[in-house]
Scaffold this active site. Structure first.
Site, short mmCIF file in Angstrom:
data_model
loop_
_atom_site.label_atom_id
_atom_site.label_comp_id
_atom_site.label_asym_id
_atom_site.label_seq_id
_atom_site.Cartn_x
_atom_site.Cartn_y
_atom_site.Cartn_z
N ASP B 322 0.68 -0.86 -0.05
CA ASP B 322 -0.25 0.24 0.12
C ASP B 322 0.35 1.50 -0.09
OD1 ASP B 322 0.79 -1.23 2.63
OD2 ASP B 322 -0.47 0.52 3.65
N GLU B 323 -0.02 2.33 -0.25
CA GLU B 323 0.60 3.82 -0.29
C GLU B 323 2.47 3.64 -0.68
OE1 GLU B 323 -0.89 5.67 3.10
OE2 GLU B 323 -0.49 4.65 3.99
N VAL B 324 2.51 3.48 -2.11
CA VAL B 324 3.49 2.98 -2.14
C VAL B 324 4.34 5.11 -3.28
CG1 VAL B 324 6.20 2.88 -4.31
CG2 VAL B 324 3.82 1.62 -2.96
#
Lengths: 541, 529
Positions: B322-324
Site C-alpha cells: 500500500d501507499e508507495v
C-alpha cells in the site's frame, strides 16, 4: 505576573520581586527548555538552568525541612508528599543499593524545604491559596521555598520533573533556578459520576494525575439524571432509590477519603448538585420533588425538573444543602442550573397558576430565575459561594453578585465571556475543553491553542476570569477508558491554565508533552500516546 | 440461508426468552424457551462423547474446557451445599462434546469448518461439531448461555442452536510498529477475539516507525530498527507463543510484512535496501521505499521471506503493497536508468508492479498464498488469480463498494476493511455505523459476492498503544464480529444494542476493559489497578 479574580492575599514582597524578574526571564526560559533534558510540564514562569550537573543517589538523598521553615516534620501533608516524590523520582527505576559511587561532579544530597508563612498544613486549599514557589537546585543542598505548603507541593512536582537518568543510569539534575506561580487560581477537571459510576480508586488515580499537571480543582459532577450515587445522611432514600445499585454509591466515608486524598495534593473538591434540571434520579428517592408533567388535563406519569412552586421543595433543598455544606469543606458549591427543559413546567396547571400569580406571563426563564435565586440565597445563608452554568446568567434578570459563572457553550463563548465579565461576574471557562468530544488525531493542539483571555474586554474584565476546567462528561466514559481519554489531553489545558500566556510553541509543547506522558506512565497513569513512538517504560497494565 | 419469515419468528421467540439475548454474535438458528436447568459448578464437567474423534489429550479442547470452566465459574466459591439425593431432570452435570473429524494438532485455516450444533433439552446437553474449531465456537456460545440468578445459582435455558459463520475470514488487525504492544496485550486481545468468534489475527508487525520482529536471519533489523532492541521486540519465542495461543483459540495468525513502502525501519539494519532519495544530483540523506532496481534487494527478500514462511504456519502471508510514494524513486538517477532500461517510461506504477511481481513469485515459490492491499490491484500488478485483495480505502480512487465490485469482477477474492478502521474515533455510539455495514452491498453477480471471504477490523497504531487499546477496540470490534458471523438479515439496532450492552458487561466480568456503549452500569465494573 497576573493577579486576578477574588482578591486573595498578595505575595510577600520578596517573592513578588522575583516574580517580576521572572516575567523578564520568560524568553530565556523558552531557550533553556529547548535543551533535550528539560521536560517540565506545565512550564514554570521562569526557568534558568546551567549545563552543570549534580548526581543523586537514592541511598543518600532526602527531603528535609529548613531550620527556618515554619513547617516541620509534624506537617503530615509535607511528610506524605516527601514520601510520594521520593518514590516518583527513584521508585520506578532499577537501581543498586549501596553503590553511591557517583563518578564525577557534585552530589545533591538534600532538598531543603522552607515554608515562609503560616504553612496551612492542616487546612483545605482554597481559591486564594498561594501556590507560588522558588526552587534553587545546587549541590549539595537544594532549596525549595514557598509561602505555604501548597507552593511546596507544586515545587516538589517540578523538582521531580527536573531529575533524569543519564546514559549510565545515574540520577542527574542540572543546576537550576526556578521561580513559579500559576496564571489562574482555578484549574479544574470535571468528572461525571452519574452517567457512569467511577470507583474511588479511579478518582484517586485522577487526583494523582491532576497533581502531576498542577491542576487544583476536582469539579465533582456527582449526580445527574441517570443516577444518584451520593449517599446523603439526611436523605438516604436518594441513593437507595436513585443509584444504579447498592454498590454504585459513595458513602460518607468514601467522600471523606476523596476530600482528604485531594487535600494532600493541594486539590479542592467542588461538588456539583445540579438543579432544577438534570434531576431525574432525585425523584426516585424524594417524592413530590419533581414536577409532574401533564398530557392535556392529566398527569402523564413522567416528571420534569424540580418543582419550583412548592414550599416543600425549598425546605428539602435547604436541609439537603446544609448537609452538603458540612460534608464538603470547599467555599464553593456548584449549583448547576443548565439545560432546564420548560415543556414539563409549561404542561403543569399548578405551575401555570403560579406563573400567573407571580406575573411571569409565559416567560419560564423568570420561573427558572426565581428558583435559582432562592437556592443561591440559601447557599449564601450557609456562608458558601456558588458556581453556576452560564444559563443562570443568560436567563436571569438579576443575579447575586459574586456568583461564579461557568461558560460551557462552545458557540460564541468569547462573546459570552465578554458579557459575563462586563456584568461583573467571575468566569470559569470550559467551552473549548470538553474532552469527552473525541476525534481522530492530535486534538490536544486545539485545547492548547485556546487562550482564556482572548475575548473583548477591559483589563478589569479579564481579571474576572479565575480559570478554567477540562470537562470529561460521562455518557461514554467509565473506569475502562477514563484515564487514557483524560491524559495527556487534559495536560494541554493544565499548561494553558498554569503557564505564562506566551508559552504556546507547539513544537516544544509536543516534545515536552511526549516526555511528560511517558513520565505519567511510569507513575502508573495509563496516559494514551500523543503520537507514534514509545516510552522506555510502557504501561504495565 | 434461512427464509426470512422463518428466521424472524425464531428471532422473536429468542428475544422473549430473556437470557438468550446475551448472545454475541447472534447464532444462525436458535430456538430457546423459558424452561431452565440448574448447573452446579462443582459437579459440572465438559465430557468427550465416546464416539467423538477428539478425546482426552486433544490440546485444543482440553485447554478450552479449562478456560471455559474458569470463565463460567472462576470467581465462585463453592460453598453452598451439595445437592442431596437423586439427580433431578432439571439439572445439567455436563456438556457432552462430539467432534466428527479427527485433528487436534493442526492449525486453523481459511477452509476450516466452524459449524456446530448445541442442544440443551430434557434428554441432553450436547455440542456437536465437524471439527475442533467448531467445538470452540460452540463452547463460547455455551458459556454465553449460562446465567446466574441473584441468589447465585447457575442456569441454562432449554435451547437449540445450529450455527455457522457467514464469512470464513473474520479478522482483526493490530499494528505493533507505530506503537509496540507488549506480548500480554496481544494475548489478551486473542482471548477477546475468541469471545467474539473472530478467527484471524492480522499482525501488522513492522512499518516505517519500528521493526520489532526479531529475525534470526537478519538480527540487525531489530537491533537497528526497533524502538529498543532489548525491550521493544518480539523474539522467536514470543512469536511462537502468539501463534500457539491463537491456534488454541481457533485463530489464524496472518503476518504482514509490508513492502516496498512503509519500510523506513528496515533501512538501518539492511544497508542498501532502501532507495536513497536525491536532491538534484546529490543524495539528500533520506530514504524512500525498498530499492526495486537492485538484485541485492531480491536476494534479501528471498532469504527474509524464506524465514517468514517457515515461522508463520498459515498458508497466507500479507505482503502489504500500500501507499508507495514515487517521489523518491523519481529523484534517484539509478532508478531512472533502470526505468529506461526496462522501458517503463515515466510510469512508476510499472516499477511498483515489477517489484511486487518479483516478490509474489518468491513467496509463491515457498508454497504460500498471499493477501495484499488494494493498491496492488489498482496499479494493475499482474498477480496470481488466487490472490486475496484487501480493500481499505473508503473513497479513493473509488468508493469502497465500487472497489469491491471491481476486484470481484476481475475474479479476485476480496477482504473488506474500509468501513472498519476502528482507530478512527468520533463522539458517540459509532458502533452503529460499524454494525450497519453490509459487506455484500455492491453491484455484482452471486459469483462475485461469493468471492468476498470476509473482512477485518483494523486498529492502526498512530494513537494507540497498550494504554488505550482495549477500550478503543472493545466492544466496537464486536460490531464487526457479528456482521461477519451472523445472518445478513440481522440489522435491528435495538436488538443489537441490548445484546451488545449485555455482552460488554460480560466482557467486564471476564476482566476485559471494554468501554461503555452509552449511559448505564454493569453489576461488575472494571476495577482500576
Amino acid at each position: 505576573m497576573e493577579h486576578r479574580g477574588l482578591g486573595w492575599p498578595r505575595l510577600p514582597r520578596l517573592l513578588e520581586l522575583l516574580a517580576a524578574l521572572a516575567v523578564q526571564a520568560v524568553r530565556a526560559s523558552a531557550i533553556a527548555a529547548a535543551s533535550p533534558d528539560l521536560s517540565l510540564w506545565p512550564m514554570p514562569l521562569s526557568v534558568q538552568t546551567t549545563p552543570r550537573v549534580l548526581h543523586l543517589s537514592p541511598d543518600n538523598f532526602f527531603f528535609g525541612h529548613s531550620s527556618t521553615s515554619k513547617a516541620g516534620p509534624s506537617c503530615s501533608l509535607l511528610q506524605e508528599a516527601f514520601r510520594r516524590y521520593y518514590d516518583y523520582i527513584f521508585g520506578f527505576y532499577k537501581w543498586h543499593h549501596g553503590s553511591a559511587d557517583l563518578r564525577v561532579g557534585v552530589e545533591l544530597q538534600q532538598l531543603q524545604v522552607s515554608v515562609v508563612l503560616e504553612p496551612e498544613c492542616d487546612t483545605f486549599p482554597k481559591i486564594s491559596s498561594d501556590e507560588s514557589y522558588t526552587l534553587l537546585v545546587k549541590g549539595p543542598v537544594a532549596s525549595l521555598t514557598a509561602n505555604r505548603v501548597w507552593g511546596v507541593l507544586r515545587g516538589l512536582e517540578t523538582f521531580s520533573q527536573l531529575i533524569y537518568q543519564d546514559f549510565y543510569g545515574t540520577f542527574t539534575v542540572n543546576e537550576s533556578n526556578i521561580v513559579d506561580s500559576p496564571r489562574f487560581p482555578h484549574r479544574g477537571i470535571l468528572i461525571d459520576t452519574s452517567r457512569h459510576f467511577l470507583s474511588i480508586k479511579s478518582i484517586f488515580k485522577t487526583l494523582d494525575a491532576m497533581a502531576f499537571n498542577k491542576f487544583n480543582v476536582l469539579h465533582w459532577h456527582i449526580v445527574d439524571d441517570p443516577s444518584f450515587p451520593y449517599q446523603s445522611i439526611t436523605f438516604p432514600g436518594l441513593s437507595e432509590k436513585g443509584s444504579y445499585s447498592s454498590s454504585h454509591v459513595y458513602t460518607p466515608n468514601d467522600v471523606r477519603m476523596v476530600i482528604e486524598y485531594a487535600r494532600l495534593r493541594g486539590i479542592r473538591i467542588v461538588p456539583e448538585f445540579d438543579s432544577p434540571g438534570h434531576t431525574q434520579s432525585w425523584g426516585e428517592g424524594q417524592k413530590d420533588l419533581l414536577t409532574p408533567c401533564y398530557n392535556g388535563k392529566d398527569p402523564s406519569g413522567a416528571f420534569g425538573p424540580i418543582n419550583p412552586i412548592w414550599n416543600t421543595t425549598y425546605s428539602f433543598l435547604s436541609k439537603f444543602f446544609k448537609e452538603i455544606s458540612t460534608v464538603f469543606p470547599d467555599e464553593f458549591i456548584h449549583l448547576g442550573g443548565d439545560e432546564v427543559d420548560f415543556d414539563c413546567w409549561a404542561s403543569n396547571p399548578e405551575i401555570q397558576d403560579f406563573m400567573r400569580n407571580k406575573g411571569f406571563g409565559r416567560n419560564f426563564k423568570k420561573l427558572e430565575s426565581f428558583y435559582m435565586q432562592v437556592v443561591l440565597d440559601m447557599i449564601s445563608a450557609i456562608n458558601k459561594s456558588s458556581i453556576v452554568w452560564q444559563e443562570v446568567f443568560d436567563d436571569a434578570s438579576k443575579l447575586m453578585p459574586g456568583t461564579v459563572i461557568q461558560v460551557w457553550k462552545v458557540e460564541d463563548y468569547t462573546r459570552e465571556q465578554s458579557k459575563v465579565t462586563e456584568a461583573g461576574f467571575p468566569v470559569i471557562l470550559s467551552a473549548p475543553w470538553y474532552l469527552d468530544w473525541i476525534s481522530y488525531g492530535q486534538d490536544w493542539k486545539k485545547y492548547y491553542a485556546v487562550d482564556p483571555l482572548s475575548f473583548e474586554g477591559s483589563q478589569e474584565q479579564k481579571k474576572l476570569v479565575i480559570g478554567g476546567e477540562a470537562c470529561l462528561w460521562g455518557e461514554y466514559v467509565d473506569a475502562t477508558n477514563l484515564t487514557p481519554r483524560l491524559w495527556p489531553r487534559a495536560s494541554a489545558v493544565g499548561e494553558r491554565l498554569w503557564s505564562h500566556k506566551d508559552v504556546r510553541g507547539l513544537e516544544d509543547a509536543y516534545r515536552r508533552l511526549t516526555i511528560h506522558r511517558c513520565r505519567m506512565l511510569r507513575r502508573g497513569i495509563a496516559a494514551e500516546p500523543v503520537f507514534t513512538g514509545y516510552c522506555d517504560h510502557e504501561d504495565r497494565m | 440461508m434461512a427464509g426470512s419469515a422463518l428466521w424472524f419468528s425464531l428471532l422473536l421467540a429468542a428475544a422473549f426468552a430473556g437470557r438468550a439475548t446475551a448472545l454475541w454474535p447472534w447464532p444462525q438458528y436458535i430456538q430457546t424457551s423459558e424452561q431452565r436447568y440448574t448447573i452446579f459448578p462443582y459437579t459440572f464437567q465438559f465430557q468427550y462423547h465416546v464416539s467423538s474423534a477428539a478425546q482426552v489429550g486433544c490440546s485444543v479442547l482440553d485447554e478450552a474446557f479449562q478456560r471455559y470452566r474458569d470463565l463460567l465459574f472462576g470467581s465462585v466459591s463453592f460453598h453452598f451445599p451439595q445437592p442431596m439425593g437423586k439427580r433431578h431432570m432439571s439439572e445439567k452435570n455436563s456438556l457432552v462434546i462430539l467432534v466428527v473429524t479427527p485433528g487436534c494438532d493442526q492449525f486453523p485455516s481459511l477452509e476450516s469448518v466452524e459449524n456446530y450444533t448445541l442442544t440443551v433439552n430434557d434428554e441432553q446437553c450436547f455440542l456437536l461439531s465437524e471439527t475442533v474449531w467448531g467445538a470452540l465456537r460452540g463452547l463460547e456460545t455455551f458459556s454465553q448461555l449460562v446465567w446466574r440468578s441473584p441468589e447465585g445459582t447457575f442456569y441454562i435455558n432449554k435451547t437449540e442452536i445450529e450455527d455457522f459463520p457467514r464469512f470464513p475470514h473474520r479478522g482483526l488487525l493490530l499494528d505493533t510498529s507505530r506503537h509496540y504492544l507488549p506480548l500480554a496485550s496481544i494475548l489478551d486481545t486473542l482471548d477477546v477475539m475468541a469471545y467474539n468468534k473472530f478467527n484471524v489475527f492480522h499482525w501488522h508487525l513492522v512499518d516505517d516507525s519500528s521493526f520489532p520482529y526479531e529475525s534470526f536471519t537478519f538480527p540487525n533489523l531489530t537491533k537497528k530498527g526497533s524502538y529498543n532492541p532489548a525491550t521493544h521486540i518480539y523474539t522467536a519465542q514470543d512469536v511462537k507463543e502468539v501463534i500457539e495461543y491463537a491456534r488454541l483459540r481457533g485463530i489464524r495468525v496472518l503476518a504482514e510484512f509490508d513492502t516496498p513502502g512503509h519500510t523506513l525501519s528496515w533501512g538501518p539494519g539492511v544497508p542498501g535496501l532502501l532507495t536513497p532519495c536525491y536532491s538534484g544530483s546529490h543524495p539528500s540523506g533520506t530514504f524512500g521505499p525498498v530499492n526495486p532496481a537492485l538484485n541485492n534487494t531480491y536476494e534479501f527478500m528471498s532469504t527474509f521471506f524464506l524465514e517468514i514462511s517457515s515461522v508463520f504456519p498459515d498458508f497466507y502471508l500479507h505482503l502489504g503493497g500500500d501507499e508507495v510514494d514515487f517521489t523518491c524513486w523519481k529523484s534517484n538517477p539509478d532508478i531512472q536508468a533502470f526505468m529506461k532500461k526496462k522501458g517503463f517510461g515515466e510510469d512508476f506504477k510499472k516499477l511498483e508492479s515489477f517489484y511486487i511481481q518479483t516478490l509474489l513469485d518468491i513467496v509463491s515459490a515457498y508454497g504460500k498464498g498471499y493477501v495484499v492491499w488494494q493498491e496492488v490491484f489498482d496499479n494493475k500488478v499482474k498477480v496470481q488469480p488466487d490472490t486475496v485483495i484487501q480493500i481499505w480505502r473508503e473513497e479513493m480512487p473509488v468508493r469502497y463498494t465500487k472497489e469491491m465490485e471491481l476486484v470481484t469482477s476481475a475474479g479476485f477474492r476480496a477482504l473488506l476493511s474500509a468501513p472498519w478502521y476502528l482507530n478512527h474515533i468520533t463522539y458517540g455510539p459509532d458502533w452503529k455505523n460499524i454494525y450497519m455495514v453490509e459487506p455484500l452491498a455492491f453491484e455484482g453477480s452471486p459469483e462475485q459476492k461469493a468471492l468476498v471471504i470476509g473482512g477485518e477490523a483494523c486498529m492502526w497504531g498512530e494513537y494507540v498503544d497498550s494504554t488505550n487499546l482495549v477500550p478503543r477496540l472493545w466492544p466496537r470490534a464486536g460490531a464487526v464480529a457479528e456482521r461477519l458471523w451472523s445472518n445478513k438479515m440481522l440489522t435491528n439496532l435495538d436488538f443489537a444494542y441490548k445484546r451488545l450492552a449485555h455482552f460488554r458487561c460480560e466482557l467486564l466480568r471476564r476482566g476485559v476493559q471494554a468501554q461503555p456503549l452509552s449511559v448505564g452500569y454493569c453489576d461488575v465494573e472494571f476495577e482500576q489497578t
